[in-house]
Design a protein around this motif. Structure first.
Motif: not given
Length: 416
Positions: A263-270, A292-300
């Protein structure tokens, strides 16, 4: 007498504002060379996600000027990354419309093309040279069909042999081939069995060290990013980039599943890509609560997402050595973050990581070893996090944007 700049035609496939890494690199390259060349880019309308923005659905061609670079965008049909037929239709539409756009241009001094779309990118360069003159520079970001063969995407020998013949011809016609890894120079030599190897040079891709750099843990926007995606108070193991065919993520998610009790670890896919749905399905079927699945981030905003990770995956499937270099490595290093590399020994990315000691590396396919090493990193996270700053130091010394762009300018101009 006014100094007239040489004309440079660039086939970019994707170009800013598309989030494809090559599109970002080519924007920086073109804008970095605009003082030396009169540059025209032929690319698709923004469509890397598969969807086309409504303002680009009316005409077949759009002419834009982005920071003094002329951009010709060609309309392409929408596609699904999981559907081969729609993907092929999209690529062929770009190819033929790019050829038509080329015919309408005046003579060129240089043609610069990249290896995307696979095979077609090189062929576009050849056509550009034949109909508009000038020296051809072929920038190979990924070798195909070698990449396709490595992951078994196609096993049709006729198609693979034909693709190899076409791309070898593109290499032969090119006045210079530029590859992005030392191991890729070996692949080029092997293609030609060390006989009559095309003139070639190696230049690393880069990251803009003025845009991506280390931020303190208490940076307000880093904290806001973590809060937005429920990453607070966790050890964050992050993958940021294309969730596609060439990274073995469908097997690495099974390794990640063994940490479901942490529970102390999260795997994030962006990001997004052709394998994202498969991975999401696995996560749902096995009730993996710390993925967790996260959308592409804007370049900024990329600086904030990269700085949110404690450890970053930089991975390739088995057999990708000498075929491509995961460009996500440079952003991770520039942010001063520790790399967890799953990479073939002797591959360019692994050579860099081992040279500056900014992380750990394991051979692809050794899943038990990957699990054990990942467990060791997580259990000793504070010690391993310290390795990342070495990557930042390496970037500042060897992989600065301005240095790389100057190398490209020099290599193109020296063909006169």
């Amino acid at each position: 007498m006014r100094n007239v700049k040489k004309k440079l035609l660039v086939y970019a496939h994707y170009y800013y504002p598309d989030v494809a890494s090559t599109g970002q690199i080519l924007k920086e390259l073109c804008e970095g060379m605009k003082d030396k060349f009169d540059i025209t880019v032929i690319c698709t309308v923004p469509s890397y996600s598969g969807k086309v923005d409504g303002k680009y659905t009316v005409d077949k061609y759009y002419n834009e000027n982005i920071n003094e670079v002329k951009v010709i965008r060609v309309k392409v049909p929408e596609f699904s990354k999981e559907n081969k037929k729609s993907r092929i239709k999209n690529l062929l539409t770009y190819f033929f419309r790019a050829v038509w756009a080329t015919l309408k241009l005046e003579k060129q001094d240089y043609i610069f093309t990249i290896s995307q779309p696979p095979i077609l990118g090189g062929a576009l360069g050849v056509i550009g040279k034949l109909v508009k003159g000038g020296k051809l520079i072929y920038n190979i970001q990924d070798f195909n069909p070698e990449q396709t063969m490595a992951v078994g995407y196609s096993k049709n020998k006729f198609i693979l042999n034909f693709a190899m013949a076409v791309d070898k011809f593109s290499c032969k016609i090119a006045d210079k081939v530029i590859v992005v890894g030392r191991d890729m120079q070996e692949t080029l030599k092997n293609r030609f069995k060390n006989k009559n190897v095309p003139k070639n040079v190696f230049i690393n891709n880069w990251i803009d060290e003025k845009e991506i750099y280390p931020l303190p843990d208490n940076d307000e926007k880093v904290i806001a990013f973590k809060r937005k995606y429920s990453l607070e108070d966790k050890t964050i193991i992050m993958y940021s980039g294309n969730i596609g065919l060439y990274y073995d993520l469908e097997n690495l998610i099974k390794v990640i599943g063994k940490f479901n009790d942490r529970e102390d670890v999260v795997f994030a896919f962006i990001g997004d890509g052709s394998k994202k749905l498969d991975i999401e399905n696995y996560v749902n079927e096995h009730n993996l609560t710390n993925v967790k699945f996260i959308p592409y981030q804007d370049k900024k905003d990329l600086i904030y997402s990269l700085n949110s990770g404690d450890i970053h995956w930089v991975v390739n499937a088995k057999g990708i050595k000498g075929v491509s270099v995961p460009s996500k490595l440079y952003g991770v290093m520039a942010a001063g973050k520790t790399v967890f590399g799953v990479l073939d020994e002797g591959s360019e990315a692994r050579l860099i990581i081992e040279d500056c000691k900014c992380g750990v590396c394991i051979e692809p396919g050794k899943y038990d070893f990957i699990y054990e090493e990942l467990k060791k990193v997580i259990d000793n996270i504070h010690e391993y996090k310290k390795l990342g700053i070495r990557g930042k130091e390496y970037v500042d010394k060897y992989i600065k944007k301005d240095v790389a762009i100057q190398k490209y300018s020099s290599e193109i101009l020296c063909e006169d």
